[in-house]
Design an enzyme around this catalytic site. Structure first.
Site, PDB file in Angstrom:
ATOM      1  N   ASP A   1      -9.201  16.768  -6.573  1.00 25.66           N
ATOM      2  CA  ASP A   1      -8.441  15.867  -7.417  1.00 25.66           C
ATOM      3  C   ASP A   1      -9.445  14.932  -8.113  1.00 25.66           C
ATOM      4  O   ASP A   1     -10.615  14.869  -7.721  1.00 25.66           O
ATOM      5  CB  ASP A   1      -7.490  15.075  -6.497  1.00 25.66           C
ATOM      6  CG  ASP A   1      -6.832  13.922  -7.199  1.00 25.66           C
ATOM      7  OD1 ASP A   1      -6.236  14.142  -8.268  1.00 25.66           O
ATOM      8  OD2 ASP A   1      -6.913  12.780  -6.684  1.00 25.66           O
TER       9      ASP A   1
ATOM     10  N   ASP B   1      -8.505  11.304  -9.873  1.00 28.12           N
ATOM     11  CA  ASP B   1      -8.244   9.869  -9.707  1.00 28.12           C
ATOM     12  C   ASP B   1      -8.222   9.469  -8.232  1.00 28.12           C
ATOM     13  O   ASP B   1      -7.442  10.010  -7.448  1.00 28.12           O
ATOM     14  CB  ASP B   1      -6.902   9.486 -10.353  1.00 28.12           C
ATOM     15  CG  ASP B   1      -6.988   9.459 -11.873  1.00 28.12           C
ATOM     16  OD1 ASP B   1      -7.977   8.907 -12.399  1.00 28.12           O
ATOM     17  OD2 ASP B   1      -6.066   9.993 -12.530  1.00 28.12           O
TER      18      ASP B   1
HETATM   19  N1  MG7 Z   1       0.663   8.566 -14.223  1.00 24.14           N
HETATM   20  C1  MG7 Z   1       1.391   9.585 -14.682  1.00 24.14           C
HETATM   21  N2  MG7 Z   1       1.753   9.360 -15.968  1.00 24.14           N
HETATM   22  C2  MG7 Z   1       1.234   8.166 -16.342  1.00 24.14           C
HETATM   23  C3  MG7 Z   1       1.249   7.421 -17.561  1.00 24.14           C
HETATM   24  O1  MG7 Z   1       1.814   7.803 -18.591  1.00 24.14           O
HETATM   25  N3  MG7 Z   1       0.571   6.230 -17.519  1.00 24.14           N
HETATM   26  C4  MG7 Z   1      -0.072   5.773 -16.407  1.00 24.14           C
HETATM   27  N4  MG7 Z   1      -0.709   4.610 -16.458  1.00 24.14           N
HETATM   28  N5  MG7 Z   1      -0.105   6.481 -15.269  1.00 24.14           N
HETATM   29  C5  MG7 Z   1       0.546   7.662 -15.239  1.00 24.14           C
HETATM   30  O2  MG7 Z   1      -3.594  10.840 -11.952  1.00 24.14           O
HETATM   31  C6  MG7 Z   1      -2.254  11.065 -12.090  1.00 24.14           C
HETATM   32  C7  MG7 Z   1      -1.436   9.821 -11.804  1.00 24.14           C
HETATM   33  O3  MG7 Z   1      -1.225   9.061 -12.988  1.00 24.14           O
HETATM   34  C8  MG7 Z   1       0.020   8.391 -12.923  1.00 24.14           C
HETATM   35  C9  MG7 Z   1       2.537  10.258 -16.809  1.00 24.14           C
HETATM   36  C10 MG7 Z   1       0.796   8.982 -11.778  1.00 24.14           C
HETATM   37  O4  MG7 Z   1       0.909   7.981 -10.763  1.00 24.14           O
HETATM   38  C11 MG7 Z   1      -0.068  10.143 -11.299  1.00 24.14           C
HETATM   39  O5  MG7 Z   1      -0.092  10.308  -9.913  1.00 24.14           O
HETATM   40 MG    MG Z   2      -5.679  11.079  -6.897  1.00 20.88          MG
END
Ligand code: MG7
Ligand code: MG
Length: 311
Positions: free
Chosen positions: A55, A57
Site C-alpha cells: 500500500d 498512504d
Molecule cells: N480518500 C478517498 N477519496 C478521497 C478524497 O476525495 N479526498 C481525500 N482527502 N481523501 C480521500 O489512500 C486512500 C484513502 O484516501 C481517502 C475518494 C480514503 O480514506 C482512502 O482510504
Molecule cells: Mg494506507
C-alpha cells in the site's frame, strides 16, 4: 515441504528467536510457527521467487513523524494544490467528512462499506471536472512532503531494484501524487509498478475525473490485474511480502494463485490497543508505531543471504 536434503545439510532452519527485530517489544506475531515456516520457505526459495505488494498512504509514508511534521495522504497532497477552485476543495472536504467515518467504522459490514466507497470515489471524480489543472503543481507539493516516507525505505527499495524483485505499489489514493512522492523521495525504480487512480484530462488541460477502473479501499486486490502485463510478470513469483496499514490492505494479494505463500506485514498506529487483536488475526506480523522499513529490510537481507546486520 520445501526443505531439500541438500539445503538442510548446509543450513539449519532459522528460528524466530534468531531474528532480533521480530522479537522486539512492538512486533506482535500471533502464529509464530507459521511465520517461522514462511520465512524459511522464502529463504530457501531465494529472491527470484519473491515479489512485494505494498500500500502507499501510511505504509510507504509514515503514520507519525518524530518532529510532528504533517504527513498528508496522496489525496491530501492534491487538495493542497493552490489553483484548485475553492468550491472543489470545500466539496472534497464535505465528502471526506461523510465517508471517512464509514470507511473506518468497525461495526459496518464490508459489503456496505464497499458500496459507500464506490459512492465516495465516484462523487470525488465527478467533482474533478470543468476546470483546468497543471500537473506541475502536484510536483511542488510532493517535493515539500518527500520527507514523510518511512526511514530506510530508500535502502529497501534500492535493494529490491538491484535484485529485480517486482514491487507493486497498490493505492486507492491518487496515483499522480503517489508517483510524484516516490520520485521526489528517490524511490521510483524500474522494478516498480504503481496501480492507482490517475487523473484524466479532456483536451489536454481540462480535468475529467479519474481514469477507469476506480480503485477503492475494498476492491484493491490482484483480481483487478487479470489480463494486464503485470499479472503475467509476477505470475511465477509465488513468495509475496505484503505491507499495509489498513485491515483491508491484507486482501491486496487476493487473486494470486492459491499455492502462493504470502507474508503479511501490518503497520498499526491509531487506536493500537483497540485494534491489536484484529490486526494480529489479519496480518502475520504486526508492527506497532514502527515508522521504519527495518522489518521488511531485515527479511529481505535474510532471503538474499546478505545479512551483515540483523536489525
Ligand atoms: N480518500 C478517498 N477519496 C478521497 C478524497 O476525495 N479526498 C481525500 N482527502 N481523501 C480521500 O489512500 C486512500 C484513502 O484516501 C481517502 C475518494 C480514503 O480514506 C482512502 O482510504
Ligand atoms: Mg494506507
Amino acid at each position: 515441504s520445501t526443505t531439500s536434503p541438500n539445503n538442510s545439510m548446509h543450513t539449519k532452519p532459522l528460528q524466530l528467536e534468531d531474528i532480533p527485530i521480530l522479537n522486539s517489544e512492538n512486533c506482535k506475531i500471533k502464529n509464530r510457527q507459521h511465520v517461522e515456516k514462511i520465512i524459511n520457505e522464502f529463504i530457501f526459495g531465494g529472491h527470484t521467487r519473491l515479489q512485494v505488494v505494498s500500500d502507499f498512504d501510511y505504509t510507504i509514508t509514515k503514520q507519525r513523524t518524530s518532529n510532528g511534521a504533517p504527513v498528508p495522504s496522496s489525496f491530501g497532497i492534491f487538495e493542497e494544490c493552490k489553483s484548485l477552485p475553492s468550491n472543489f476543495v470545500k466539496a472534497a472536504r464535505e465528502l471526506h467528512d461523510i465517508y471517512r467515518p464509514i470507511e473506518v467504522d468497525p461495526h459496518i459490514s464490508n459489503d456496505e462499506k464497499a458500496k459507500a466507497m464506490i459512492e465516495w470515489w465516484t462523487k470525488s471524480g465527478e467533482n474533478l471536472m470543468g476546470f483546468t489543472f497543471d500537473l506541475k503543481e502536484i510536483d511542488e507539493i510532493a517535493k515539500k512532503y518527500a520527507y514523510s516516507v518511512r526511514d530506510n525505505t530508500d535502502e529497501l527499495f534500492r535493494k529490491l531494484n538491484e535484485l529485480n524483485i517486482p514491487v507493486l505499489v497498490f493505492s486507492a489514493g491518487l496515483g499522480n501524487c503517489v508517483n510524484a512522492m516516490l520520485r521526489h523521495a528517490g524511490l521510483l525504480y524500474p522494478n516498480m509498478n504503481v496501480i492507482s487512480n490517475f487523473l484524466q484530462f479532456k483536451d489536454d488541460t481540462m480535468l475529467n475525473g479519474f481514469q477507469k477502473p476506480i480503485i477503492h479501499t475494498f476492491n484493491k486486490n490482484e483480481k483487478l490485474l487479470k489480463g494486464t502485463e503485470y499479472y503475467d510478470l509476477v505470475h511465477t513469483r509465488d513468495h509475496i511480502i505484503l505491507m499495509g496499514d489498513s485491515l483491508a490492505d491484507s486482501g491486496m494479494a487476493d487473486g494470486v494463485p492459491s499455492s502462493s505463500h504470502i507474508l503479511k506485514i501490518g503497520f498499526l498506529f491509531h487506536h493500537a490497543e483497540e485494534y491489536i487483536e484484529q490486526y494480529m488475526s489479519t496480518f502475520d506480523i504486526v508492527l506497532i508505531d514502527d515508522q521504519t522499513m527495518n522489518v521488511p529490510l531485515a527479511l529481505l537481507k535474510l532471503i538474499t543471504g546478505n545479512n551483515t546486520s540483523r536489525d
